[in-house]
Design an enzyme around this catalytic site. Structure first.
Site, PDB file in Angstrom:
ATOM      1  N   ASP A 195       0.853  -1.177   0.000  1.00 57.93           N
ATOM      2  CA  ASP A 195       0.000   0.000   0.000  1.00 57.93           C
ATOM      3  C   ASP A 195       0.902   1.245   0.000  1.00 57.93           C
ATOM      4  O   ASP A 195       2.131   1.145   0.104  1.00 57.93           O
ATOM      5  CB  ASP A 195      -0.928  -0.014   1.223  1.00 57.93           C
ATOM      6  CG  ASP A 195      -2.235   0.727   0.973  1.00 57.93           C
ATOM      7  OD1 ASP A 195      -2.246   1.676   0.152  1.00 57.93           O
ATOM      8  OD2 ASP A 195      -3.255   0.383   1.591  1.00 57.93           O
ATOM      9  N   GLU A 214     -10.658   6.568   4.690  1.00 59.40           N
ATOM     10  CA  GLU A 214      -9.646   5.960   5.550  1.00 59.40           C
ATOM     11  C   GLU A 214      -9.707   6.481   6.986  1.00 59.40           C
ATOM     12  O   GLU A 214     -10.775   6.606   7.568  1.00 59.40           O
ATOM     13  CB  GLU A 214      -8.261   6.096   4.902  1.00 59.40           C
ATOM     14  CG  GLU A 214      -8.205   5.402   3.541  1.00 59.40           C
ATOM     15  CD  GLU A 214      -6.819   5.256   2.966  1.00 59.40           C
ATOM     16  OE1 GLU A 214      -5.867   4.931   3.703  1.00 59.40           O
ATOM     17  OE2 GLU A 214      -6.668   5.449   1.734  1.00 59.40           O
TER      18      GLU A 214
END
Length: 628
Positions: free
Chosen positions: A308, A514
């Site tokens: 990521d 997020e």
């Protein structure tokens, strides 16, 4: 004449062998050769520096054609909201991607780069692209064919911009709605998430029956490489805290969070992205047992594993505190491509040092590069590295908007419809003399689309992208003689004094993504509750809740006549009015448990102490008016 013949034959002989030599030199560029032969030939020609370059993914803001050429960079990405210019057209995108690609093609070996982007509910970074409902709504549909068609439409819009790789789907199993990424998850039930992996077949194409299992598959120039994420357990963290620790035994991890990866690999998913989170205290980016031991060795995944964004940096706390260790731990764990995304020279230098000092074996580098090249060769990137403008008309096409509208109406859940079945509020009359529309989300396309829309976090307002707000859809749906009064947050006296036939109140969460979405109280933000109280206390009301997850609704439920969970429906507001006014019936069933209070969390279907406000699988149905 005879004297001329011998020299002429000699020249011809030399020409023939130069062609043979050139052909031999370009064996890896020969599409007639087998995949493994091409990979083997190319790797035999690569220097260590070129191999490490293939393992690097950098952000477009950091990328230039000379950099891609010099370092043999394997991939470029657009982070959330990273665009060539504001409101960029398909042509703007294609031109940018091609400019970078030409840098890669001019390198010594001409290995094309692959460009990745977060296309997580449509091609959501691109102005005027179709914005589909977020996954939390799609799970409600329990319709694999629908998500497959959404995948195919998304692939076309992504390819329209010259991009070949989508960081989707998110196959997290969100077990706690306090998590800020819960709307990226299809369900708390792994079985629904497994069904929804059919989106991979839409993005990449159907794997031929004879194709070997575990090998990445992309069908052609109208398809993209997909990415199953985030491996593994990202949806199970303590209190839903993003990037945190998932505390669960191996059986729980394998039975809840792992199953959708089996389906993804069978469907030929090209890449898998590792999670920021930890499993029982060990960072997934450094977990050799699961990334290499299970994903690669047991499940036989043959695509590449990608980190990521700055994921390897976050192995340490604080991030980047010991970068050499982070590089070593992640590569040894089995990460093949690193989303750096900025400090690429530091990564390359660190990798060179670790390999030359024999800390990281060259066999690990070769495994990573072989996987990356396998994806690039298989998807035809060597034969068709450059994009054209032929798919430009696919961006936000009417066919795709119609598909998104279908997805919206199938994703809505009717939670309440009058006090009893004999007196339903929905379907609403299109011929009412005067109706009130209220709430901050009624005329707000940005709120309706949520996070990961044009920018990473998303934003409110109607200048975000192209689409239809719920208010606009209501205006289109009702009879022209019906008077619509829009008041975002009316007081009770206004409502009582206007003799409305009924009110539609649209409230919910602001956009987020997020960690910014982590929320321990899950209340409807003000003025939403005030609007509900003022309106529903004074006139018959339908509340449409626009949110990325269940919210605290119990305190207002008794005053609400009808309640609809709309999730984050995206750009096509008409899908909401299709079912409100009875052109279509409500069919959606909760793919998440709706709690009474946050003190109950985490609470999922099958738990011993299961006492929800609305259980998993709940959803009232209505019949279309035409069918009555």
């Amino acid at each position: 004449m005879a004297r001329l013949t011998l020299p002429l034959l000699g020249i011809m002989f030399l020409c023939y062998w130069s062609v043979v030599a050139a052909t031999e030199h370009l064996r890896y560029k020969d599409p007639k050769l087998g995949l493994n032969a091409r990979i083997k030939d190319l790797m035999s020609r690569m220097t260590l520096e070129e191999k490490i370059g293939q393992m690097v993914q950098i952000e477009r803001l950091n990328a230039t054609a000379p950099i891609l050429k010099t370092y043999s960079i394997g991939s470029v990405l657009s982070g959330g909201g990273s665009v060539p210019l504001p409101r960029a057209t398909a042509k703007d995108w294609v031109d940018m991607v091609n400019t970078l690609q030409k840098g890669s093609l001019s390198s010594r070996l001409g290995i094309p780069m692959i460009y990745g982007i977060d296309a997580v509910h449509g091609h959501n970074n691109v102005y005027k692209a179709t914005i589909f409902p977020h996954n939390v709504g799609l799970g409600v549909t329990r319709d694999p064919d629908l998500v497959k068609r959404i995948g195919a439409a998304t692939a076309l819009e992504v390819r329209a911009t010259g991009i070949q790789y989508a960081f989707a789907p998110c196959i997290a199993v969100c077990r706690d709605p306090r998590w800020g990424r819960c709307y990226e998850s299809y369900s708390e039930d792994h079985r629904i998430v497994q069904e929804m992996t059919e989106i991979i077949s839409g993005l990449q194409g159907d794997v031929p029956i004879t194709f070997p299992k575990g090998v990445p598959y992309v069908a052609g120039k109208d398809k993209v490489a997909a990415c199953a994420k985030h491996f593994v357990g990202d949806g199970g963290t303590v209190k839903g805290i993003n990037e945190n620790n998932t505390i669960i035994d191996r059986h729980g991890l394998m039975s809840i969070h792992m199953p959708a990866y089996y389906n993804s690999i069978i469907k030929g998913v090209s890449t898998v992205m590792v999670s920021y989170s930890s499993w029982n205290g060990q960072k997934m980016h450094a977990n050799h047992e699961l990334v290499t031991g299970f994903l690669k060795d047991t499940l036989k995944f043959r695509g590449f594993v990608i980190s990521d964004w700055q994921g390897i940096d976050r192995i340490t706390n604080p991030p980047h505190a010991n970068y050499t260790y982070s590089v070593q731990a992640s590569i040894e764990a089995g990460v093949d491509m690193v989303m750096v995304p900025y400090n690429y020279t530091e990564f390359i230098d660190t990798m060179l040092s670790l390999v030359k000092s024999k800390v990281i074996p060259i066999s690990r580098i070769n495994d990573a590069v072989r996987r990356i090249l396998r994806v690039k060769f298989q998807m035809g990137l060597f034969e068709n590295p450059l994009a054209d403008y032929s798919f430009a008309d696919q961006i936000g096409s009417q066919a795709h908007r119609d598909l998104a509208r279908e997805a919206v109406r199938k994703s809505l859940v009717l939670l309440k419809n009058g006090e009893n079945a004999d007196s339903p509020v929905i379907p609403l009359s299109k011929n009412a003399p005067k109706i009130l529309v209220a709430g901050m989300h009624a005329d707000n396309l940005g709120n309706q689309c949520g996070g990961w829309t044009i920018t990473w976090q998303g934003s409110g307002g109607n200048n975000v992208t192209a689409g239809t707000t719920i208010l606009s859809a209501i205006t289109s749906a009702v009879d022209p003689s019906t008077e619509i009064v829009y008041n975002e947050n009316p007081d009770a006296e206004f409502v009582k004094s206007n003799n409305f036939s009924y009110a539609i109140v649209v409230v919910g969460e602001p956009p987020y993504a997020e960690t910014a979405g982590d929320n321990l109280n899950l209340t409807i933000p003000e003025p939403g509750p005030t609007t509900i109280t003022n309106v529903c206390g004074s006139v018959k009301c339908v509340v449409v809740l626009v949110s990325g997850r269940p919210l605290v609704i119990q305190p207002y439920l008794s005053s609400i006549d009808a309640l609809v969970a709309a999730w984050l429906p995206g750009s096509e507001g008409h899908g909401v009015t299709d079912v409100l006014f009875g052109d279509y019936g409500f069919t959606g069933k909760l793919a998440r448990t709706w709690f009474k209070t946050v003190d109950q969390l985490p609470m999922n279907v099958g738990d011993e102490h299961y006492d929800p406000l609305f259980p998993f699988g709940f959803g009232l149905t209505t019949e279309p008016i035409a069918a009555n």
